[in-house]
Design a protein around this motif. Structure first.
Motif, PDB file in Angstrom:
ATOM      1  N   SER A  61      90.549 -11.026  70.348  1.00  0.00           N
ATOM      2  CA  SER A  61      91.890 -10.496  70.572  1.00  0.00           C
ATOM      3  C   SER A  61      91.858  -8.984  70.776  1.00  0.00           C
ATOM      4  CB  SER A  61      92.794 -10.854  69.391  1.00  0.00           C
ATOM      5  OG  SER A  61      92.889 -12.249  69.252  1.00  0.00           O
ATOM      6  N   LYS A  62      91.064  -8.292  69.970  1.00  0.00           N
ATOM      7  CA  LYS A  62      90.946  -6.833  70.112  1.00  0.00           C
ATOM      8  C   LYS A  62      90.334  -6.470  71.460  1.00  0.00           C
ATOM      9  CE  LYS A  62      90.750  -5.446  65.279  1.00  0.00           C
ATOM     10  NZ  LYS A  62      89.954  -4.854  64.207  1.00  0.00           N
ATOM     11  N   LYS A  63      89.294  -7.177  71.842  1.00  0.00           N
ATOM     12  CA  LYS A  63      88.635  -6.902  73.121  1.00  0.00           C
ATOM     13  C   LYS A  63      89.610  -7.125  74.279  1.00  0.00           C
ATOM     14  CE  LYS A  63      84.431  -7.924  75.683  1.00  0.00           C
ATOM     15  NZ  LYS A  63      83.199  -8.702  75.729  1.00  0.00           N
ATOM     16  N   ALA A  64      90.352  -8.221  74.232  1.00  0.00           N
ATOM     17  CA  ALA A  64      91.311  -8.522  75.297  1.00  0.00           C
ATOM     18  C   ALA A  64      92.424  -7.479  75.349  1.00  0.00           C
ATOM     19  CB  ALA A  64      91.893  -9.917  75.100  1.00  0.00           C
ATOM     20  N   SER A  65      92.906  -7.037  74.177  1.00  0.00           N
ATOM     21  CA  SER A  65      94.013  -6.080  74.153  1.00  0.00           C
ATOM     22  C   SER A  65      93.603  -4.730  74.720  1.00  0.00           C
ATOM     23  CB  SER A  65      94.557  -5.916  72.735  1.00  0.00           C
ATOM     24  OG  SER A  65      93.664  -5.186  71.939  1.00  0.00           O
ATOM     25  N   LYS A  66      92.339  -4.390  74.599  1.00  0.00           N
ATOM     26  CA  LYS A  66      91.855  -3.109  75.113  1.00  0.00           C
ATOM     27  C   LYS A  66      91.712  -3.117  76.636  1.00  0.00           C
ATOM     28  CE  LYS A  66      89.872  -1.293  70.986  1.00  0.00           C
ATOM     29  NZ  LYS A  66      91.122  -0.800  70.495  1.00  0.00           N
ATOM     30  N   ASN A  67      91.695  -4.320  77.227  1.00  0.00           N
ATOM     31  CA  ASN A  67      91.476  -4.440  78.663  1.00  0.00           C
ATOM     32  C   ASN A  67      92.745  -4.709  79.452  1.00  0.00           C
ATOM     33  OD1 ASN A  67      88.482  -4.315  79.217  1.00  0.00           O
ATOM     34  ND2 ASN A  67      88.550  -5.704  77.480  1.00  0.00           N
ATOM     35  N   VAL A  68      93.910  -4.419  78.871  1.00  0.00           N
ATOM     36  CA  VAL A  68      95.165  -4.625  79.589  1.00  0.00           C
ATOM     37  C   VAL A  68      96.014  -3.361  79.552  1.00  0.00           C
ATOM     38  CG1 VAL A  68      95.212  -7.099  79.135  1.00  0.00           C
ATOM     39  CG2 VAL A  68      96.396  -5.576  77.587  1.00  0.00           C
ATOM     40  N   ASP A  69      96.881  -3.237  80.532  1.00  0.00           N
ATOM     41  CA  ASP A  69      97.824  -2.120  80.605  1.00  0.00           C
ATOM     42  C   ASP A  69      98.911  -2.343  79.563  1.00  0.00           C
ATOM     43  OD1 ASP A  69      99.582  -0.118  81.258  1.00  0.00           O
ATOM     44  OD2 ASP A  69     100.013  -0.862  83.273  1.00  0.00           O
ATOM     45  N   LYS A  70      99.064  -1.408  78.654  1.00  0.00           N
ATOM     46  CA  LYS A  70     100.051  -1.548  77.584  1.00  0.00           C
ATOM     47  C   LYS A  70     101.393  -0.918  77.954  1.00  0.00           C
ATOM     48  CE  LYS A  70      96.234  -1.698  74.485  1.00  0.00           C
ATOM     49  NZ  LYS A  70      95.300  -1.535  75.578  1.00  0.00           N
ATOM     50  N   ASN A  71     101.515  -0.452  79.180  1.00  0.00           N
ATOM     51  CA  ASN A  71     102.774   0.131  79.638  1.00  0.00           C
ATOM     52  C   ASN A  71     103.599  -0.857  80.437  1.00  0.00           C
ATOM     53  OD1 ASN A  71     102.294   2.728  78.535  1.00  0.00           O
ATOM     54  ND2 ASN A  71     100.837   3.107  80.168  1.00  0.00           N
ATOM     55  N   VAL A  72     103.364  -2.132  80.193  1.00  0.00           N
ATOM     56  CA  VAL A  72     104.124  -3.189  80.854  1.00  0.00           C
ATOM     57  C   VAL A  72     104.908  -3.946  79.795  1.00  0.00           C
ATOM     58  CG1 VAL A  72     102.473  -3.415  82.741  1.00  0.00           C
ATOM     59  CG2 VAL A  72     102.204  -4.834  80.712  1.00  0.00           C
ATOM     60  N   ARG A  73     105.731  -4.879  80.226  1.00  0.00           N
ATOM     61  CA  ARG A  73     106.477  -5.696  79.267  1.00  0.00           C
ATOM     62  C   ARG A  73     105.484  -6.437  78.385  1.00  0.00           C
ATOM     63  NH1 ARG A  73     110.209  -9.317  82.880  1.00  0.00           N
ATOM     64  NH2 ARG A  73     108.123 -10.020  83.349  1.00  0.00           N
ATOM     65  N   ILE A  74     105.855  -6.651  77.127  1.00  0.00           N
ATOM     66  CA  ILE A  74     104.947  -7.279  76.163  1.00  0.00           C
ATOM     67  C   ILE A  74     104.503  -8.646  76.641  1.00  0.00           C
ATOM     68  CG2 ILE A  74     106.759  -8.246  74.674  1.00  0.00           C
ATOM     69  CD1 ILE A  74     103.456  -6.765  73.420  1.00  0.00           C
ATOM     70  N   GLU A  75     105.403  -9.424  77.235  1.00  0.00           N
ATOM     71  CA  GLU A  75     105.003 -10.755  77.696  1.00  0.00           C
ATOM     72  C   GLU A  75     103.967 -10.666  78.816  1.00  0.00           C
ATOM     73  OE1 GLU A  75     109.214 -10.202  79.530  1.00  0.00           O
ATOM     74  OE2 GLU A  75     108.236  -9.667  77.676  1.00  0.00           O
ATOM     75  N   ASP A  76     104.066  -9.620  79.661  1.00  0.00           N
ATOM     76  CA  ASP A  76     103.073  -9.429  80.715  1.00  0.00           C
ATOM     77  C   ASP A  76     101.733  -8.981  80.137  1.00  0.00           C
ATOM     78  OD1 ASP A  76     104.874 -10.184  82.677  1.00  0.00           O
ATOM     79  OD2 ASP A  76     105.494  -8.131  83.111  1.00  0.00           O
ATOM     80  N   ALA A  77     101.780  -8.150  79.091  1.00  0.00           N
ATOM     81  CA  ALA A  77     100.549  -7.710  78.438  1.00  0.00           C
ATOM     82  C   ALA A  77      99.853  -8.887  77.758  1.00  0.00           C
ATOM     83  CB  ALA A  77     100.849  -6.609  77.422  1.00  0.00           C
ATOM     84  N   ILE A  78     100.619  -9.757  77.124  1.00  0.00           N
ATOM     85  CA  ILE A  78     100.034 -10.942  76.482  1.00  0.00           C
ATOM     86  C   ILE A  78      99.463 -11.872  77.548  1.00  0.00           C
ATOM     87  CG2 ILE A  78     100.554 -13.020  75.139  1.00  0.00           C
ATOM     88  CD1 ILE A  78     102.608 -11.272  73.586  1.00  0.00           C
TER      89      ILE A  78
END
Length: 99
Positions: free
Chosen positions: A73-90
């Motif tokens: 989960s940590k690895k995946a979260s580091k590889n996404v843009d966090k400036n998008v809607r939360i559902e898009d980030a998930i």
């Protein structure tokens, strides 16, 4: 979507909005809503959006609640843009994990 909008989507279990995100089907949307709905105290709703102040933490918690390990989960979260809607980030995190 604003944090208030996201909270409204989750509290109202609005599957139709989540399904609009590319790659999210009805089954995944329902699962996301089920897992995240517990993060809000609906009875004492005072418009606090405490659950979405830290997007990365929310992504990690959502993925772990879906059965992924903390390290995945940590690895995946580091590889996404966090400036998008939360559902898009998930969604992006789920796509990353499915590779």
């Amino acid at each position: 979507s604003s944090p208030q909008g996201i909270k409204k989507i989750i509290v109202n279990e609005d599957v139709k909005i989540l399904v609009k995100a590319q790659g999210i089907g009805a089954k995944t949307a329902k699962r996301i809503l089920l897992e995240l709905k517990d993060k809000f105290n609906i009875e004492n709703d005072n418009n606090d959006i405490e659950g979405f102040e830290d997007v990365e933490r929310e992504i990690i918690e959502a993925l772990m609640s879906l059965g992924y390990s903390e390290s995945e989960s940590k690895k995946a979260s580091k590889n996404v843009d966090k400036n998008v809607r939360i559902e898009d980030a998930i969604k992006a995190s789920l796509k990353y994990l499915m590779k």
